[in-house]
Write an enzyme that holds these catalytic residues in place. Sequence first.
Site, short mmCIF file in Angstrom:
data_model
loop_
_atom_site.label_atom_id
_atom_site.label_comp_id
_atom_site.label_asym_id
_atom_site.label_seq_id
_atom_site.Cartn_x
_atom_site.Cartn_y
_atom_site.Cartn_z
N GLN A 32 18.03 -23.98 -11.59
CA GLN A 32 19.03 -24.51 -10.73
C GLN A 32 19.01 -25.88 -10.79
O GLN A 32 20.12 -26.64 -10.73
CB GLN A 32 19.06 -23.82 -9.28
CG GLN A 32 19.67 -22.87 -9.16
CD GLN A 32 18.28 -21.83 -8.98
OE1 GLN A 32 17.27 -21.96 -9.92
NE2 GLN A 32 18.37 -20.63 -8.28
N ASP B 206 17.58 -22.21 3.13
CA ASP B 206 18.21 -20.99 2.95
C ASP B 206 17.99 -20.42 4.61
O ASP B 206 18.95 -19.54 4.96
CB ASP B 206 17.60 -20.15 2.04
CG ASP B 206 17.98 -20.47 0.65
OD1 ASP B 206 17.45 -21.46 0.26
OD2 ASP B 206 19.22 -19.96 0.22
N ASN C 195 13.15 -21.88 1.50
CA ASN C 195 13.95 -22.40 0.65
C ASN C 195 13.65 -22.10 -0.92
O ASN C 195 12.37 -21.32 -0.83
CB ASN C 195 13.86 -24.02 0.77
CG ASN C 195 14.99 -24.85 -0.13
OD1 ASN C 195 16.16 -24.43 -0.07
ND2 ASN C 195 14.55 -25.82 -0.90
N LYS C 196 14.21 -22.59 -1.93
CA LYS C 196 13.60 -22.13 -3.15
C LYS C 196 12.24 -22.33 -3.52
O LYS C 196 11.61 -23.13 -3.02
CB LYS C 196 14.69 -22.72 -4.19
CG LYS C 196 14.29 -22.56 -5.74
CD LYS C 196 14.47 -21.20 -6.10
CE LYS C 196 15.75 -20.76 -5.58
NZ LYS C 196 16.02 -19.34 -5.47
C1 LIG Z 1 22.34 -25.64 0.39
S1 LIG Z 1 21.70 -24.20 0.30
C2 LIG Z 1 20.92 -24.13 -1.19
C3 LIG Z 1 19.78 -23.33 -1.46
O1 LIG Z 1 19.86 -22.19 -1.78
C4 LIG Z 1 19.25 -21.87 -3.28
O2 LIG Z 1 18.90 -20.66 -3.58
P1 LIG Z 1 19.57 -19.97 -4.61
O3 LIG Z 1 19.96 -20.66 -5.78
O4 LIG Z 1 18.54 -18.66 -5.18
O5 LIG Z 1 20.81 -19.30 -4.15
C5 LIG Z 1 18.18 -22.90 -2.99
O6 LIG Z 1 17.00 -22.31 -2.27
C6 LIG Z 1 18.75 -24.11 -2.28
O7 LIG Z 1 17.99 -25.04 -1.73
#
Ligand SMILES: CSC[C@H]1O[C@H](OP(=O)(O)O)[C@H](O)[C@@H]1O
EC number: 5.3.1.23
Length: 343
Positions: free
Chosen positions: A192, A233, A243-244
């Site tokens: 990401q 998250d 979080n990620k």
């Molecule tokens: C602003 S929330 C973004 C948060 O979500 C991402 O996870 P994913 O890409 O798996 O939905 C990641 O944890 C980000 O920090």
Amino acid sequence: MDTMYWEDNTLFLLDQTKLPIEVKYVKLKTYEEVAEAIVSMKVRGAPAIGAAAAYGMVLGVMGYRNDQNLEVYLKNVYETLKNTRPTAVNLFWALDRMWKKYLEVKNQTFEEIANALLNEANSIFYEDIELNKKIGAYGLEVVPENASILTHCNAGALATAGYGTALGVVRAAFEAGKLRKVFADETRPLLQGARLTAFELLEDGIDVTLICDNMAGYVMSLGLVDLVVVGADRVTANGDVANKIGTYSLAILAKEHGIPFYVAAPYSTIDLNLTSGQDIPIEERNPDEVRKIGDRLIAPPRVKVFNPAFDVTPAKYITGIITDRGIVRPPYKENIKKLFGGK
Ligand SMILES: CSC[C@H]1O[C@H](OP(=O)(O)O)[C@H](O)[C@@H]1O
């Protein structure tokens, strides 16, 4: 670039699995298509998932064929969307908000119900953009002049309804002339950071340098990072943050190097029902996400894989939580309750 938009009773969703190579919107006309888009991460990011699910509830109502009890049917729509991904609390916050709206209007005409739910989904979407701009404004307080900020994953406009949370702080700093550069972790396995954050910041003319996740510690040791800002998250009542995957390691590295570590999150990511991060369900995803990069195999196909999509950073590693209501600092349990107790 909008993460999504509603037009002609259709949800147009930016397919983020195609970025940065292709900018493609998919047309979703059923709640099942929205559920699939969340599971497959065509849309991802806690607030964006919540907004998409809210519009999924609207598509559900519009797909009602009067062949069963409406409330029973709509509860099934709610459960289908709820079961897509377990970690980002915004999904459940948005669905519960839509369900509450349905209960308020359930005795009105079907058309009035559908309109009320569409209005609520729009409110969730447009409110999120305002929340993120408030996060950015508060975040300015912690950004020094000529700042170099390191971030992880994508907590930008592509993870929200717009502007971003962690990247909302980056944008506010850039707009205020306080930002020198951003280091973006690529964020294995789904990249990401490389695919989305680098793309988003370059689009806005923001100086961004892409690094591998395993380079963050060395970059910090060279004195190249003034602060770390990441998204979330789920934030629990004691200030622990999901979080990620990789965020926890980054927080420990930042502590080791005396670098401030901030989390940026709106009130819709605060989960007062959970006392600590130990209670947060951590999503485990398809092992092939680790065995492959895109469609290219980079490991033996039979190798075992552990693929948690998130980790939990204990509150003790977090300098502050930048929210739409101000910056929360320790003692987190007391200060989160003070600011969000009434949600
Ligand atoms: C602003 S929330 C973004 C948060 O979500 C991402 O996870 P994913 O890409 O798996 O939905 C990641 O944890 C980000 O920090």
